[in-house]
Design an enzyme around this catalytic site. Structure first.
Site, PDB file in Angstrom:
ATOM      1  N   GLY A   3      54.550  52.713  44.413  1.00 24.00           N
ATOM      2  CA  GLY A   3      53.668  53.044  43.201  1.00 24.00           C
ATOM      3  C   GLY A   3      52.908  51.570  43.138  1.00 24.00           C
ATOM      4  N   SER A  32      59.372  49.151  40.334  1.00 27.15           N
ATOM      5  CA  SER A  32      58.904  49.307  39.555  1.00 27.15           C
ATOM      6  C   SER A  32      59.146  51.375  38.772  1.00 27.15           C
ATOM      7  CB  SER A  32      57.617  49.284  39.034  1.00 27.15           C
ATOM      8  OG  SER A  32      56.835  50.018  37.894  1.00 27.15           O
ATOM      9  N   THR A  49      35.642  32.070  37.120  1.00 27.50           N
ATOM     10  CA  THR A  49      35.532  30.879  37.559  1.00 27.50           C
ATOM     11  C   THR A  49      34.756  29.947  37.859  1.00 27.50           C
ATOM     12  OG1 THR A  49      36.267  31.241  40.017  1.00 27.50           O
ATOM     13  CG2 THR A  49      38.196  31.859  37.959  1.00 27.50           C
ATOM     14  N   VAL A  84      40.467  45.033  47.078  1.00 27.63           N
ATOM     15  CA  VAL A  84      40.431  46.235  46.698  1.00 27.63           C
ATOM     16  C   VAL A  84      39.665  46.233  45.016  1.00 27.63           C
ATOM     17  CG1 VAL A  84      41.097  48.057  46.817  1.00 27.63           C
ATOM     18  CG2 VAL A  84      41.916  46.698  48.709  1.00 27.63           C
ATOM     19  N   LYS A 107      43.872  36.536  52.552  1.00 25.54           N
ATOM     20  CA  LYS A 107      43.983  34.994  52.044  1.00 25.54           C
ATOM     21  C   LYS A 107      44.875  34.710  52.976  1.00 25.54           C
ATOM     22  CE  LYS A 107      43.413  36.048  47.649  1.00 25.54           C
ATOM     23  NZ  LYS A 107      42.387  37.142  48.038  1.00 25.54           N
ATOM     24  N   LYS A 146      51.710  35.702  52.889  1.00 21.79           N
ATOM     25  CA  LYS A 146      51.829  36.498  53.441  1.00 21.79           C
ATOM     26  C   LYS A 146      51.302  36.184  55.051  1.00 21.79           C
ATOM     27  CE  LYS A 146      51.132  40.037  52.261  1.00 21.79           C
ATOM     28  NZ  LYS A 146      51.614  40.997  52.223  1.00 21.79           N
TER      29      LYS A 146
END
Length: 603
Positions: free
Chosen positions: A281, A306, A464, A440, A401, A413
């Site tokens: 989703g 979800s 930031t 993305v 990252k 990750k």
């Protein structure tokens, strides 16, 4: 029957012109004065050119043409029909053996026929274009080189809403030249002046996606109130989302050349097979489902935690791919037995694991254990379930990252990548691959939706840091490259996507402000400081020192290698850590499990 009724008047006109050309050929042959005896020859042979050219034109399919849109392809078919008619006519006249028949007429006649028939069609198209131009309202300027502008001008000729009145080109040598009767009025830098001079209300950007001309046009248009348009992308034409120029979007400014896919190989991988997507989703997961559905998958199993997200995906895929067998589950990848039951029931051949927590600041404070449980243990559960059910391929979606991570999300990750490689050693029949990519455009949690909301509220737009940069790609491009990497990869490999040039976030904010029709005076930009765990610069994703090339220009293989972790030790630690381990305790464990992890406050 309707086609015949439509063709008869046109055929009648064409034959009248063939006959006129016949007499003009005799007239020219005898210096504008045809002797009586040759007039008799012309009359005796007259039926043969009529019959021959009628046969030739019908054979060439001339009467399928719409005169209002005649172009070079139709003129080539007309030439072929005339040539066929000339051959038939010449053969018939020579077989009649008419005494003293002037053979030069047989050479002149087809040339005259082609001129008269072509002129009639060109005149009709000219009148039709003038009629359309008189009906179209708004003047538009095309932005791009002559090569780029040619397709845009052809598309605009079918539009009743816009009329191309000029071109602005990035090339100085093209100024003053014209294309399809539209003149190059200046350089791109003179866009505002050109639009003001000729009264154009909008500019159609024909330059390629991501080009400097697009960005320059945006900057110029924002200060003068010019509406920027572009032609629909190929996927929008296919979905019938747009049939004419549309407003320019951020993807058009940052987008890149289309991804070259091994469509045949992907079709073999998915066609008639069962594929399973976790995190289906989400932004990337749902796009993966769309791409897989287009490849003719036999059954698509979609899993997401979800309920609302999986419901939306179900409604979309049922409408767009009613023939596809879709199965939709609300399930959490952290529940190993639930995953095993789903995988065992459907026996997927390909598994795409997109379920993850990815928001850096949220995972950096208060939720560190959630990142580890979902990103590491959830990946372990999905990878093992894929191996146990005999899946051919397992592809995990990773992140840039994970390269020298400075935050919990990136470290989790990276550990997930190592876990996938460890599971690959347990299940040799399954090809396990991880794919890293950067930000993305438009994905949930990305800066673009946030900036868009801030602009809609009247600002300010919060960035930031003025120097922070990120790599960007579009959702469809990311999904396509994930599929391509899954097809190419060998077990244990980590693929890195070529992300192009990094983009300053503040420049991204400025582009969005200008796309919304505002200026920075109206929507100010403020700086809030780097958030917990956030890097100023992401690591280079695809340089020669850290990656190896592949046959695909946008895919490289990471050369990074680390000792594979003991999976059972990881599982036991997470179980013993409990529901709320301290952030310091968890980070110390992550630093031991992921040697390259260095929290930002220590970097």
């Amino acid at each position: 029957m309707r086609r015949v009724r439509h063709a008869l008047p046109v055929l009648t006109l064409d034959l009248a012109l063939v006959l006129a050309a016949w007499w003009i050929a005799f007239w020219l042959r005898f210096n504008l004065d045809i002797p009586d005896e040759y007039e008799d020859l012309a009359v005796k042979a007259m039926l043969w050119p009529l019959a021959g050219y009628a046969a030739g034109l019908v054979w060439a399919g001339i009467y399928r043409h719409v005169w209002s849109f005649i172009g070079l392809p139709e003129m080539r078919e007309l030439t072929l029909g005339v040539a066929f008619g000339a051959v038939v006519t010449t053969a018939a006249v020579l077989m009649l053996r008419l005494p003293f028949f002037p053979r030069s007429v047989l050479v002149l006649h087809p040339l005259l026929v082609l001129v008269l028939l072509g002129a009639a069609r060109a005149a009709w198209r000219t009148l039709a274009e003038h009629r359309r131009l008189s009906e179209s309202g708004k003047a538009i300027v095309v932005v791009g080189s002559l090569q780029d502008a040619s397709d845009a001008l052809r598309a605009l000729k079918g539009s009743r809403d816009w009329q191309a009145v000029g071109i602005v080109s990035p090339l100085a040598e093209e100024v003053g030249r014209s294309l399809q009767n539209v003149r190059v009025l200046g350089r791109v830098s003179a866009l505002a002046e050109v639009c003001d001079r000729i009264g154009a209300e909008a500019a159609l950007v024909a330059s390629p996606a991501g080009s400097e001309e697009r960005r320059e046009a945006l900057l110029l248009a924002a200060d003068t109130g010019i509406t920027l348009l572009t032609l629909p992308r190929a996927d929008q034409w296919l979905k019938a989302e747009s049939t004419g120029p549309r407003k320019i979007e951020l993807e058009d400014l940052l987008g890149r050349a289309p991804v070259q896919l091994d469509v045949e190989g992907l079709a073999d991988l998915f066609s008639g097979q069962t594929a399973l997507v976790t995190g289906a989703g989400g932004s990337i997961g749902s796009e993966l489902c769309r791409q897989i559905a287009r490849l003719g998958v036999g059954r698509l199993v979609c899993i997401d935690v979800s309920e609302y997200a999986i419901y939306q995906l179900e409604q979309e895929l049922r409408e767009t791919h009613p023939q596809m067998q879709g199965v939709y589950y609300t399930a959490n990848v952290r529940e190993a037995e639930r995953l095993r039951a789903i995988f065992a029931r459907h026996q997927p051949a390909v598994v795409l694991h997109a379920a993850a927590y990815k928001h850096v600041p949220l995972m950096e404070q208060h939720n560190e254990i959630e990142a580890v449980r979902t990103n590491v243990i959830g990946t372990l559960n999905a990878a093992r379930a894929a191996g146990e059910c005999g899946a051919k391929r397992f592809v995990m979606i990773s992140t840039d990252k994970a390269v020298n991570p400075t935050n919990v999300m990136g470290a989790s990750k990276r550990l997930a990548e190592l876990v996938v490689q460890a599971v690959a050693a347990e299940h040799l029949q399954t090809q396990y691959v991880s794919v890293r990519f950067g930000n993305v455009l438009g994905s949930s949690g990305s800066v673009v939706p946030l900036f868009t909301q801030q602009i809609a509220r009247g600002g300010p737009v919060t960035v930031t840091h003025p120097e922070i940069v990120r790599y960007f790609m579009t959702i469809p491009e990311a999904a396509q490259l994930v599929l391509q990497a899954g097809l190419m990869g060998r077990s244990g490999q980590i693929f890195v996507l070529e992300m192009g040039e990094p983009v300053k976030i503040v420049e991204l904010a400025r582009m969005l402000i200008r796309l919304s029709g505002h200026t920075e005076q109206e929507i100010p930009i403020t700086y809030s400081g780097l958030r917990p765990g956030e890097k100023l610069y992401e690591e280079l994703l695809a340089d020669d020192e850290t990656t190896e090339p592949t046959p695909h220009p946008k895919l490289r293989i990471s050369k990074a290698s680390s000792p594979l972790p003991d999976i059972e030790t990881i599982v036991k630690w997470v179980e013993l850590a409990g529901a709320a381990p301290t952030g310091t305790f968890l980070r110390e464990w992550l630093k031991a499990a992921v040697p390259e992890y260095m929290p930002r406050n220590e970097a």
